[in-house]
Motif scaffolding. Structure first.
Motif, PDB file in Angstrom:
ATOM      1  N   MET A 126      22.627 -13.473  37.992  1.00  0.00           N
ATOM      2  CA  MET A 126      22.990 -13.849  36.624  1.00  0.00           C
ATOM      3  C   MET A 126      23.590 -15.260  36.516  1.00  0.00           C
ATOM      4  SD  MET A 126      21.898 -11.717  34.468  1.00  0.00           S
ATOM      5  CE  MET A 126      22.816 -12.144  32.974  1.00  0.00           C
ATOM      6  N   TYR A 129      22.878 -17.567  33.503  1.00  0.00           N
ATOM      7  CA  TYR A 129      23.316 -17.113  32.169  1.00  0.00           C
ATOM      8  C   TYR A 129      24.817 -17.270  31.955  1.00  0.00           C
ATOM      9  CZ  TYR A 129      18.704 -14.978  32.161  1.00  0.00           C
ATOM     10  OH  TYR A 129      17.350 -14.765  32.228  1.00  0.00           O
ATOM     11  N   ALA A 132      26.084 -17.756  28.439  1.00  0.00           N
ATOM     12  CA  ALA A 132      25.640 -16.838  27.379  1.00  0.00           C
ATOM     13  C   ALA A 132      26.764 -15.887  26.985  1.00  0.00           C
ATOM     14  CB  ALA A 132      24.430 -16.048  27.868  1.00  0.00           C
ATOM     15  N   ILE A 137      22.121 -11.474  25.861  1.00  0.00           N
ATOM     16  CA  ILE A 137      21.407 -11.018  27.070  1.00  0.00           C
ATOM     17  C   ILE A 137      21.023  -9.543  26.941  1.00  0.00           C
ATOM     18  CG2 ILE A 137      22.415 -12.770  28.601  1.00  0.00           C
ATOM     19  CD1 ILE A 137      24.446 -10.732  29.541  1.00  0.00           C
ATOM     20  N   GLN A 141      20.829  -7.027  32.024  1.00  0.00           N
ATOM     21  CA  GLN A 141      21.606  -8.215  32.395  1.00  0.00           C
ATOM     22  C   GLN A 141      23.099  -7.989  32.157  1.00  0.00           C
ATOM     23  OE1 GLN A 141      19.431 -11.003  29.922  1.00  0.00           O
ATOM     24  NE2 GLN A 141      18.294 -11.789  31.701  1.00  0.00           N
TER      25      GLN A 141
END
Ligand code: ADP
Ligand code: MG
Length: 240
Positions: A126, A129, A132, A137, A141
């Motif tokens: 991950m 990301y 994020a 997501i 995730q």
């Protein structure tokens, strides 16, 4: 590492767990299986002190976790938990989710917390990301982030409560694959799951619960191939 002894838990007059006995050694991967309502979540919640047992005891490295000697916060930081519903902080980024426990509870510096968080986010795939927010997501995730967050606290044992039950079918595999890697790397894990293939192939011990009691437990291949208890047989037949 953990010893559950004669553990019982009632809510009012409803006895949800009765005389539960089992132990977990370092590196064990124990799957807890059983129908909905059999007390699996309550058992995990007793183990991480979200519930107080009505009677019996839980020992961590031989010391009672309810007896007072062991500090509850110290113990909690050594027992990580991954929930069905992820329980991420929605107002924080992926990276912040994996840092906050380290800075607030473990009092690590932001720099150290960040490096550690990055290490575990990389491990679960991950890292791309980190900026994020959870809403951006997928479920799979999110669960991988929740696992990284738990790992970032460097617990001695990780408890999973149906970690794939809230996921769309196509996302179950990526989470199980992260869990399989953890198991192979020697992480001590206690996993409530309906994924029978995971229980059989990844764990080294399976506990089958029904109506608040352990009906049967043992080595997974043997238990799945030749269950001794009638209730275990009935339960497992639903997955064939
Ligand atoms: P499982 O995780 O195996 O589905 P649970 O541990 O969630 O089972 O629940 C076992 C039983 O305990 C259920 O009958 C449930 O309704 C009851 N129960 C769980 N939590 C509480 C609570 N906080 N108060 C009253 N009853 C509860
Ligand atoms: Mg449950």
């Amino acid at each position: 590492m953990l010893e559950i002894r004669h553990l019982s838990k009632s809510f009012g007059r409803h006895e949800v767990l009765r005389d539960i006995d089992f132990s977990v050694r370092p590196g064990d991967v124990t799957s807890i299986i059983g129908a909905s309502g059999s007390g699996k979540s309550t058992l995990l919640r007793c183990i991480n002190l979200l519930e107080t047992p009505t009677s019996g005891e839980i020992l961590f490295h031989g010391e009672s976790i309810t007896g007072g000697k062991l500090n509850a916060n110290t113990y909690r930081s050594k027992v990580g938990m991954v929930f069905q519903s992820f329980n991420l902080f929605n107002n924080m980024t992926v990276l912040q989710n994996c840092m906050v426990g380290q800075t607030k509870v473990l009092k690590k510096s932001p720099q150290e917390a960040k490096e550690n968080a990055m290490k575990y986010l990389r491990q679960v795939g991950m890292e791309p990301y980190i900026k994020a927010k959870p809403r951006q997501i997928s479920g799979g995730q999110k669960q991988r982030v929740a696992i990284a967050r738990a790992l970032a606290m460097e617990p001695e044992v990780l408890l999973f409560d149906e970690p794939t039950s809230a996921l769309d079918p196509e996302m179950v595999g990526e989470v199980l694959s992260v869990m399989r890697d953890l198991a192979q790397n020697g992480m001590t894990m206690l996993v409530v799951t309906h994924e029978m293939a995971f229980a059989r192939d990844v764990s080294n011990h399976v506990v089958f619960m029904a109506d608040g009691v352990i009906c049967e437990e043992g080595e997974p291949k043997a238990l799945f191939a030749d269950p001794q208890n009638q209730r275990t047989r009935e339960f497992l037949s639903r997955f064939r």
